[in-house]
Design an enzyme around this catalytic site. Structure first.
Site, PDB file in Angstrom:
ATOM      1  N   GLU A  65      -0.880   2.758  -7.914  1.00 19.24           N
ATOM      2  CA  GLU A  65      -2.412   3.138  -8.020  1.00 19.24           C
ATOM      3  C   GLU A  65      -2.354   3.828  -6.302  1.00 19.24           C
ATOM      4  O   GLU A  65      -2.535   2.656  -5.523  1.00 19.24           O
ATOM      5  CB  GLU A  65      -3.402   1.965  -8.307  1.00 19.24           C
ATOM      6  CG  GLU A  65      -3.211   1.593  -9.687  1.00 19.24           C
ATOM      7  CD  GLU A  65      -3.809   2.435 -10.788  1.00 19.24           C
ATOM      8  OE1 GLU A  65      -4.233   3.439 -10.434  1.00 19.24           O
ATOM      9  OE2 GLU A  65      -3.912   1.923 -11.857  1.00 19.24           O
ATOM     10  N   CYS A 100     -10.445   4.705  -3.116  1.00 16.38           N
ATOM     11  CA  CYS A 100      -9.619   5.785  -3.623  1.00 16.38           C
ATOM     12  C   CYS A 100     -10.461   6.684  -4.748  1.00 16.38           C
ATOM     13  O   CYS A 100     -10.294   7.931  -4.604  1.00 16.38           O
ATOM     14  CB  CYS A 100      -8.239   5.018  -4.648  1.00 16.38           C
ATOM     15  SG  CYS A 100      -9.198   4.046  -5.802  1.00 16.38           S
TER      16      CYS A 100
HETATM   17  P1  NAP Z   1      -1.479   0.636   2.458  1.00 10.42           P
HETATM   18  O1  NAP Z   1      -1.258   0.857   4.064  1.00 10.42           O
HETATM   19  O2  NAP Z   1      -0.439   1.390   1.837  1.00 10.42           O
HETATM   20  O3  NAP Z   1      -1.453  -1.004   2.304  1.00 10.42           O
HETATM   21  C1  NAP Z   1      -1.547  -1.441   0.840  1.00 10.42           C
HETATM   22  C2  NAP Z   1      -0.669  -2.461   1.013  1.00 10.42           C
HETATM   23  O4  NAP Z   1       0.689  -2.257   0.811  1.00 10.42           O
HETATM   24  C3  NAP Z   1      -0.647  -3.546   1.877  1.00 10.42           C
HETATM   25  O5  NAP Z   1      -0.629  -4.650   1.340  1.00 10.42           O
HETATM   26  C4  NAP Z   1       0.297  -3.322   2.869  1.00 10.42           C
HETATM   27  O6  NAP Z   1       0.540  -4.364   3.346  1.00 10.42           O
HETATM   28  C5  NAP Z   1       1.282  -2.689   1.940  1.00 10.42           C
HETATM   29  N1  NAP Z   1       2.352  -1.787   2.416  1.00 10.42           N
HETATM   30  C6  NAP Z   1       2.184  -0.967   3.369  1.00 10.42           C
HETATM   31  N2  NAP Z   1       3.425  -0.265   3.791  1.00 10.42           N
HETATM   32  C7  NAP Z   1       4.259  -0.874   2.982  1.00 10.42           C
HETATM   33  C8  NAP Z   1       5.622  -0.578   2.539  1.00 10.42           C
HETATM   34  N3  NAP Z   1       6.351   0.512   3.174  1.00 10.42           N
HETATM   35  N4  NAP Z   1       6.416  -1.439   1.805  1.00 10.42           N
HETATM   36  C9  NAP Z   1       5.662  -2.355   1.273  1.00 10.42           C
HETATM   37  N5  NAP Z   1       4.343  -2.683   1.188  1.00 10.42           N
HETATM   38  C10 NAP Z   1       3.704  -1.812   2.226  1.00 10.42           C
HETATM   39  O7  NAP Z   1      -2.876   1.367   2.151  1.00 10.42           O
HETATM   40  P2  NAP Z   1      -4.148   1.017   2.618  1.00 10.42           P
HETATM   41  O8  NAP Z   1      -4.451   1.687   3.859  1.00 10.42           O
HETATM   42  O9  NAP Z   1      -4.333  -0.645   2.966  1.00 10.42           O
HETATM   43  O10 NAP Z   1      -5.285   1.289   1.406  1.00 10.42           O
HETATM   44  C11 NAP Z   1      -5.707   2.663   1.429  1.00 10.42           C
HETATM   45  C12 NAP Z   1      -4.963   3.319   0.394  1.00 10.42           C
HETATM   46  O11 NAP Z   1      -4.949   2.610  -0.999  1.00 10.42           O
HETATM   47  C13 NAP Z   1      -5.911   4.782   0.096  1.00 10.42           C
HETATM   48  O12 NAP Z   1      -5.013   5.765   0.207  1.00 10.42           O
HETATM   49  C14 NAP Z   1      -6.405   4.489  -1.256  1.00 10.42           C
HETATM   50  O13 NAP Z   1      -6.720   5.755  -1.786  1.00 10.42           O
HETATM   51  C15 NAP Z   1      -5.609   3.805  -1.783  1.00 10.42           C
HETATM   52  N6  NAP Z   1      -6.175   2.965  -3.017  1.00 10.42           N
HETATM   53  C16 NAP Z   1      -5.641   3.261  -4.144  1.00 10.42           C
HETATM   54  C17 NAP Z   1      -6.367   2.799  -5.414  1.00 10.42           C
HETATM   55  C18 NAP Z   1      -6.298   3.153  -6.740  1.00 10.42           C
HETATM   56  O14 NAP Z   1      -6.393   2.328  -7.567  1.00 10.42           O
HETATM   57  N7  NAP Z   1      -5.483   4.228  -7.149  1.00 10.42           N
HETATM   58  C19 NAP Z   1      -7.295   1.645  -5.121  1.00 10.42           C
HETATM   59  C20 NAP Z   1      -7.520   1.427  -3.784  1.00 10.42           C
HETATM   60  C21 NAP Z   1      -7.067   1.855  -2.624  1.00 10.42           C
HETATM   61  P3  NAP Z   1       0.105  -4.687   5.160  1.00 10.42           P
HETATM   62  O15 NAP Z   1      -1.393  -4.547   5.071  1.00 10.42           O
HETATM   63  O16 NAP Z   1       0.801  -5.822   5.706  1.00 10.42           O
HETATM   64  O17 NAP Z   1       0.609  -3.402   5.948  1.00 10.42           O
END
Ligand code: NAP
Length: 465
Positions: A234, A268
């Site tokens: 997602e 999102c």
């Molecule tokens: P993010 O940086 O991708 O972090 C999300 C999760 O992934 C965190 O637990 C993060 O850990 C982990 N993570 C980051 N890089 C990783 C990697 N290379 N390998 C494994 N795990 C990794 O995203 P965010 O900034 O927290 O959230 C915002 C994004 O989420 C936006 O793009 C939003 O649109 C999207 N989102 C999508 C949905 C949906 O249902 N489609 C819902 C909500 C949010 P750390 O915190 O330790 O870095």
């Protein structure tokens, strides 16, 4: 990133946590595997009893967990309370419905005979321990919408939550334990993102679900692909919000403001690109911009606040760069476009409406994760669809029209996992949720969500004699 609670409204670090060491991580994997072997054999009635208990406990904890969420990631307190209530509802929904959703299926009798079977059925069996990598923006809801169906299906879960919401993450582990789920059924792993690969490659992990950014999704999917493990992704979104001539403009504008700034603009499924038919463009733009400009930006703990801070300094500077790039290339800020002068501490940003956005600007293709809307004027429905689809994302979409033929055309042509008419996109336990294109794949919620982490098993009985 440090595992810590940092209040985005003040910038103050309130609590830091050590990441699990290798031994502690191994203990949790052992526990998860052991718990799965027990949990998979339990009845739906037993699992439902535990999940109903978790819902009851969460309902009682609503105020305290809402305050924790607001402290950790800055959403207005009222929104945090609503998030907790939504989780209670989803837990009850899955506790009540899972058995029916995962009931054995009978194939067509003609196909059963044709296959040479005396009888055949399809059974949904659990896969094992699912690793959930989750984001901070809906720190309770994103986890519960994975955990409730996963546990009801007989799976066990390991949560790697975002590093800035450790207290919410630990609360979730504790909640399921207090509800009576055996140790190991649902555990929180306090680890950084760099530790995800080893966990995902561990043979005791059956599958993974990630909600977050595109780079994180790509990385987890690549590792899981290498290990041939099922994933659900997602990812981000830049949902279009179409306003067509038959729209109720007052409602479309008021709903559009809410759709853009929900969760301080960090959702999102927030409407991000407002695509408006030229016949109603001026009237809509005036109402919408006035609505955005009238919002109260402030302390998310204050009941009167509409928009709190962005989650981090980095989050705010990413958003600023997108706006500055657009303005530098000729876009115009009808309101906002800057930090509010009254908030020296904390990562606040004014609700912003940009016009004159063109494909050469970053914001045209990238996700604006904050209270910034782009407004496009289009000549007709064809152009509206073309602009809506001119995005790498395809999470959901919204359209305001009372014309049934236009609605049908949009259901056919909008490239997204949802099309919402005369309202705003919202998730519900009974409706599938997920995206197309770079917004990811797989579905959460509803029967589709609970079946994602099931082994769809064909059971075939040959004739006895
Ligand atoms: P993010 O940086 O991708 O972090 C999300 C999760 O992934 C965190 O637990 C993060 O850990 C982990 N993570 C980051 N890089 C990783 C990697 N290379 N390998 C494994 N795990 C990794 O995203 P965010 O900034 O927290 O959230 C915002 C994004 O989420 C936006 O793009 C939003 O649109 C999207 N989102 C999508 C949905 C949906 O249902 N489609 C819902 C909500 C949010 P750390 O915190 O330790 O870095």
């Amino acid at each position: 990133m440090a595992i810590a609670t940092v209040n985005p409204a003040t910038g103050e670090t309130l609590k830091t946590f050590d990441a699990l060491n290798a031994g502690e991580l191994e203990d949790r994997l052992v526990l998860a595997e052991r718990a799965f072997q027990e949990h998979r054999t339990t009845s739906f009635a037993h699992r439902a009893e535990l999940l109903h208990k978790a819902a009851e406990l969460l309902e009682a904890d609503q105020e305290s967990i809402a305050r924790t969420m607001t402290t950790e990631m800055g959403k207005p307190l009222a929104a945090a309370r609503a998030e907790a209530a939504k989780c209670v509802k989803a837990m009850r929904w899955y506790a009540t419905r899972a058995e029916e959703l995962l009931a054995d299926e009978a194939p067509d009798p003609a196909d059963v005979r044709d296959s040479g079977a005396a009888r055949a059925l399809v059974r949904y069996r659990p896969l094992g321990t699912v690793l959930a990598v989750m984001p901070w923006n809906f720190p309770l809801w994103q986890v519960v919408r994975f955990a409730a169906p996963a546990l009801m299906a007989g799976n066990t879960g390991l949560l790697k939550h975002a590093s800035n919401v450790p207290q919410t993450a630990l609360y979730l582990e504790e909640l399921f334990r207090r509800a009576g789920f055996p140790r190991g059924c649902f555990q929180t792993l306090l680890i950084g993102s760099g530790a995800v690969e080893d966990v995902l490659r561990d043979p005791r992990i059956a599958a993974a679900t990630l909600t977050g950014s595109e780079p994180a999704g790509r990385s987890v999917a690549a590792i899981a692909g290498d290990e041939v493990k099922k994933t659900v992704l997602e990812l981000g979104g830049s949902d279009p919000y179409l306003v067509l001539p038959s729209a109720d403009l007052d409602k479309a504008a008021a709903t559009g403001v809410r759709a853009r700034v929900q969760n301080n603009g960090q959702s999102c499924i927030a409407a991000k690109r407002f695509i408006v038919h030229t016949d109603v463009y001026d009237a809509f733009a005036e109402r919408f911009t006035a609505g955005m400009a009238a919002l109260t930006v402030g302390d998310p703990m204050d009941e009167g606040t509409d928009v709190g801070p962005l989650v981090s300094e980095q989050g705010r500077s990413d958003l600023e760069e997108l706006v500055d790039d657009a303005v530098h290339r000729g876009a115009r800020a009808m309101c906002g476009g800057r930090r509010p002068p009254r908030h020296p501490a904390g990562w606040f940003y004014e609700p912003t409406v940009l016009t004159g956005v063109t494909p050469g600007m970053r914001i045209h293709h990238e996700e604006a994760f904050g209270p910034v809307a782009t407004l496009y004027r289009v000549a007709d429905l064809d152009e509206a669809v073309a602009v809506a689809n001119d995005s790498p994302f395809g999470l959901s979409s919204n359209a305001w029209t009372r014309d049934a033929a236009e609605q049908e055309r949009l259901v056919r042509d909008l490239q997204a996992g949802g099309v919402f008419f005369n309202g705003m996109t919202a998730s519900h336990p009974g409706l599938p949720f997920g995206g197309a294109k770079r917004s990811g794949y797989g579905r959460e919620l509803s029967g589709h969500g609970i079946r994602e982490f099931c082994n769809i098993t064909t059971v075939w009985y040959g004739p006895q004699d």
